[in-house]
Design a protein around this motif. Structure first.
Motif, mmCIF file in Angstrom:
data_model
loop_
_atom_site.group_PDB
_atom_site.id
_atom_site.type_symbol
_atom_site.label_atom_id
_atom_site.label_comp_id
_atom_site.label_asym_id
_atom_site.label_seq_id
_atom_site.Cartn_x
_atom_site.Cartn_y
_atom_site.Cartn_z
ATOM 1 N N GLY A 205 15.434 19.542 -8.509
ATOM 2 C CA GLY A 205 16.143 20.735 -9.508
ATOM 3 C C GLY A 205 16.875 19.421 -10.622
ATOM 4 N N GLU A 206 18.474 19.629 -10.661
ATOM 5 C CA GLU A 206 18.825 18.293 -11.443
ATOM 6 C C GLU A 206 18.802 17.366 -11.160
ATOM 7 O OE1 GLU A 206 19.680 19.866 -14.263
ATOM 8 O OE2 GLU A 206 18.540 21.556 -13.909
ATOM 9 N N ARG A 207 18.832 16.887 -9.921
ATOM 10 C CA ARG A 207 19.071 15.754 -9.315
ATOM 11 C C ARG A 207 17.369 14.850 -9.107
ATOM 12 N NH1 ARG A 207 20.103 18.672 -3.803
ATOM 13 N NH2 ARG A 207 18.863 19.927 -4.921
ATOM 14 N N GLU A 208 17.765 13.370 -9.286
ATOM 15 C CA GLU A 208 17.046 12.335 -8.712
ATOM 16 C C GLU A 208 17.558 11.983 -7.942
ATOM 17 O OE1 GLU A 208 16.013 10.201 -11.731
ATOM 18 O OE2 GLU A 208 16.117 11.082 -13.658
ATOM 19 N N LEU A 209 15.670 11.462 -7.291
ATOM 20 C CA LEU A 209 15.904 10.530 -5.742
ATOM 21 C C LEU A 209 14.846 9.642 -5.551
ATOM 22 C CD1 LEU A 209 17.068 10.089 -2.865
ATOM 23 C CD2 LEU A 209 15.015 11.546 -1.702
ATOM 24 N N SER A 210 15.111 8.208 -5.795
ATOM 25 C CA SER A 210 13.770 7.447 -5.785
ATOM 26 C C SER A 210 13.677 7.152 -4.086
ATOM 27 C CB SER A 210 15.043 5.745 -6.302
ATOM 28 O OG SER A 210 14.258 6.124 -7.860
ATOM 29 N N PHE A 211 12.656 6.727 -3.692
ATOM 30 C CA PHE A 211 12.391 6.886 -2.135
ATOM 31 C C PHE A 211 10.662 5.972 -2.082
ATOM 32 C CE2 PHE A 211 10.897 10.770 -2.995
ATOM 33 C CZ PHE A 211 9.354 11.183 -2.477
ATOM 34 N N THR A 212 10.855 5.431 -0.882
ATOM 35 C CA THR A 212 9.448 4.402 -0.849
ATOM 36 C C THR A 212 8.643 5.744 0.013
ATOM 37 O OG1 THR A 212 10.005 2.281 -1.222
ATOM 38 C CG2 THR A 212 7.766 2.503 -0.048
ATOM 39 N N MET A 213 7.479 6.011 -0.490
ATOM 40 C CA MET A 213 6.310 6.703 0.653
ATOM 41 C C MET A 213 5.746 5.794 1.044
ATOM 42 S SD MET A 213 5.824 9.784 1.829
ATOM 43 C CE MET A 213 5.124 9.492 3.445
ATOM 44 N N ALA A 214 5.706 5.883 2.844
ATOM 45 C CA ALA A 214 5.083 4.418 3.757
ATOM 46 C C ALA A 214 3.531 4.666 3.223
ATOM 47 C CB ALA A 214 5.743 4.246 4.768
ATOM 48 N N GLN A 215 3.791 6.225 3.898
ATOM 49 C CA GLN A 215 1.893 6.227 4.019
ATOM 50 C C GLN A 215 0.756 6.089 2.764
ATOM 51 O OE1 GLN A 215 0.315 6.847 7.183
ATOM 52 N NE2 GLN A 215 2.288 5.576 7.234
ATOM 53 N N GLY B 181 0.938 -1.065 0.227
ATOM 54 C CA GLY B 181 -0.016 0.174 0.130
ATOM 55 C C GLY B 181 1.058 1.274 0.533
ATOM 56 N N ALA B 182 1.756 1.031 -0.471
ATOM 57 C CA ALA B 182 3.118 2.333 -0.331
ATOM 58 C C ALA B 182 2.746 2.497 -1.179
ATOM 59 C CB ALA B 182 4.304 1.911 0.411
ATOM 60 N N THR B 183 4.124 3.374 -1.927
ATOM 61 C CA THR B 183 4.157 4.359 -3.258
ATOM 62 C C THR B 183 5.588 4.436 -3.395
ATOM 63 O OG1 THR B 183 1.819 5.344 -2.952
ATOM 64 C CG2 THR B 183 2.973 6.122 -4.364
ATOM 65 N N PHE B 184 6.290 3.873 -4.327
ATOM 66 C CA PHE B 184 7.896 4.577 -4.319
ATOM 67 C C PHE B 184 7.689 4.742 -5.088
ATOM 68 C CE2 PHE B 184 10.931 3.327 -7.132
ATOM 69 C CZ PHE B 184 11.760 3.054 -6.492
ATOM 70 N N VAL B 185 8.358 6.272 -5.573
ATOM 71 C CA VAL B 185 8.430 7.395 -5.782
ATOM 72 C C VAL B 185 9.544 7.602 -6.820
ATOM 73 C CG1 VAL B 185 7.876 10.044 -5.557
ATOM 74 C CG2 VAL B 185 6.501 8.589 -4.391
ATOM 75 N N THR B 186 9.987 8.813 -7.467
ATOM 76 C CA THR B 186 11.286 8.857 -8.296
ATOM 77 C C THR B 186 10.912 10.021 -7.795
ATOM 78 O OG1 THR B 186 11.988 6.990 -8.874
ATOM 79 C CG2 THR B 186 12.575 9.039 -9.986
ATOM 80 N N ALA B 187 11.852 11.043 -7.391
ATOM 81 C CA ALA B 187 11.056 11.905 -7.349
ATOM 82 C C ALA B 187 12.739 12.928 -8.515
ATOM 83 C CB ALA B 187 11.259 13.072 -6.043
ATOM 84 N N GLN B 188 12.170 14.194 -9.598
ATOM 85 C CA GLN B 188 13.443 15.524 -9.238
ATOM 86 C C GLN B 188 12.951 16.347 -8.315
ATOM 87 O OE1 GLN B 188 14.211 14.601 -13.039
ATOM 88 N NE2 GLN B 188 15.820 15.603 -12.503
#
Length: 459
Positions: free
Chosen positions: A270-280, A261-268
């Motif tokens: 600025g010029e960087r990318e970050l992948s993380f899991t949003m628990a809620q 039920g969490a959401t895996f997110v790849t975020a931009q």
């Protein structure tokens, strides 16, 4: 040992008061029920009660000292006005710290975003971050949160709320944030505003208190985005937008719901990318998380650690906490959203319920208060989100829910009850193992008591 927060000498200097004796306080409160060992108790005088009546109780609970405006034999600093003294102590706390301060406001998501921001900053530097507790975001809560801030704090996250124009204009001068964030603009407290644009203007007051070189963080997806940017422009060096749309400075490139039920997110960012899991769960939480990353970046925090904190973030009581209610033959999922409700948050949490894998989806919905002359329409407009979420049974609570009851007629099975006690009886008549139950309403409806009963097994 708890570090000293204030000495009597420092309190007297900050407030212009007179100390009866030297003492050291390790905490601050104005609620006698919350007094703990070593606390400074501020005896506020209000319309309903007078804190001076609780001085004996505070010291019986091991208060170190008090701020008073009347005679007392307990260790104290005496001032002319205890509310003014609380603000003076807040100003002194703000003046003595070199912390990076983040101010958070918005119609929805303030407290959740504040907690997520604190978790993100604390994950990278444990013990160095400070935050408002609970929903202490008004004319007493904000100065109290500042007064509780240790001098050595590196980051502070302070929530600011309002239900009338002009209230944030004062609070932001106390907080003097380096970063000011608006989470979202939505119909809330509309009894006190002519329209949503007026709400946006009132929320935009937060930017007037920004420190030189400050940053405004604004929801890109909001229809009031440009209005907020215009409000921020005279006061900021940087405007950063966040959101799900492609034009945001901090945006989601990709989102994927996980099996939990969490959401895996790849975020931009600025010029960087970050992948993380949003628990809620829920896209509203993805939006909140993007705002958190924007704020962490603005104060020079660790984005990777922020991503880890978001993956570990638990639900807050009354704001998304989840539990399994024990039933005679099994368990049912309970989603606790009982603390507050407005049209936007109702829609968001109904969508979360709709995404649940459950034998049946039940919604216990309390009336939304302070919505003014459009209240009936706001309530009726929830009918489509309920149907779209696949809710099998709805329990409507409170008089204002009559309009929604009319709109649901013939579309979904429902009952309309007068109060939280009747809602509990109705729910327990139908609740079965495998069900998922959303419980949401304005705090005054009292649905938290239903959640507590389910949690304790006494429902």
């Amino acid at each position: 040992m708890t570090e000293p927060l204030w000495t009597a000498t420092e309190i007297a200097a900050a407030t212009g008061g007179i100390a009866s004796a030297e003492f050291i306080a390790t905490g601050v409160t104005f609620d006698s029920r919350e007094v703990g060992s070593g606390d400074l108790f501020i005896a506020l005088t209000g319309e309903a009660t007078d804190g001076h009546r609780f001085l004996d109780q505070a010291f019986a609970q091991s208060a170190a000292g008090a701020i008073v405006s009347e005679e007392t034999s307990h260790p104290h600093v005496r001032v002319a006005d205890t509310m003014a003294a609380l603000e003076a102590l807040a100003i002194a706390a703000r003046a003595r710290t070199s912390a990076k301060i983040i101010g958070v406001t918005g119609s929805v998501g303030k407290t959740s975003t504040k907690e997520a921001l604190f978790a993100a900053l604390d994950r990278a530097d444990p013990g160095a971050a400070h935050r408002s507790v609970k929903s202490y975001n008004n004319h007493t809560g904000v100065p109290l949160s500042l007064a509780r801030m240790p001098a050595a704090t590196r980051f502070a996250v302070l929530e600011m709320g309002m239900n009338h124009a002009g209230e944030l204009a004062h609070l932001t001068t106390l907080v003097r944030p380096h970063v000011a964030m608006v989470t979202a603009i939505a119909p809330a407290h509309t009894a006190f505003f002519p329209d949503e644009s007026a709400i946006a203007d009132a929320k935009g007051e937060i930017f007037a208190g920004l420190e030189p070189g400050g940053t405004a963080i604004i929801p890109y997806d909001s229809p009031h985005r440009d209005r907020l940017i215009a409000a921020a422009a005279p006061h900021v060096a940087h405007v950063v937008t966040f959101g799900l749309a492609g034009g945001a400075d901090v945006r989601a490139i990709e989102t994927m719901r996980t099996a939990t039920g969490a959401t895996f997110v790849t975020a931009q960012i600025g010029e960087r990318e970050l992948s993380f899991t949003m628990a809620q769960p829920g896209m509203h939480w993805v939006s909140n998380a993007l705002g958190v990353l924007a704020a962490v970046d603005a104060v020079g925090g660790d984005l990777a650690m922020a991503g880890l904190a978001l993956a570990e973030l638990g639900g807050l009581q009354g704001r998304g906490a989840r539990m399994m209610a024990k039933l005679p033959d099994g368990e049912a999922l309970v989603i606790d959203e009982s603390y507050n409700a407005n049209p936007a948050s109702m829609r968001a949490t109904l969508a979360v319920l709709g995404a649940e894998r459950a034998a049946r989806k039940i919604a216990v919905l309390g009336e939304m208060r302070e919505l003014g002359e459009r209240s009936a329409q706001y309530h009726a407009d929830l009918a489509d989100p309920i149907v779209e979420a696949g809710v099998g049974h709805v329990i409507l609570v409170g008089q204002e829910m009559r309009a929604l009851a009319n709109a649901l007629e013939g579309r979904v099975e429902f009952v309309h009850v007068p109060d939280a006690a009747a809602a509990r009886d109705s729910l327990m008549d139908i609740l079965a193992p495998g069900d998922a139950v959303l419980i949401k309403g304005s705090n005054g409806v009292g649905l938290a008591r239903l959640v507590a009963a389910l949690s304790s097994g006494t429902a």
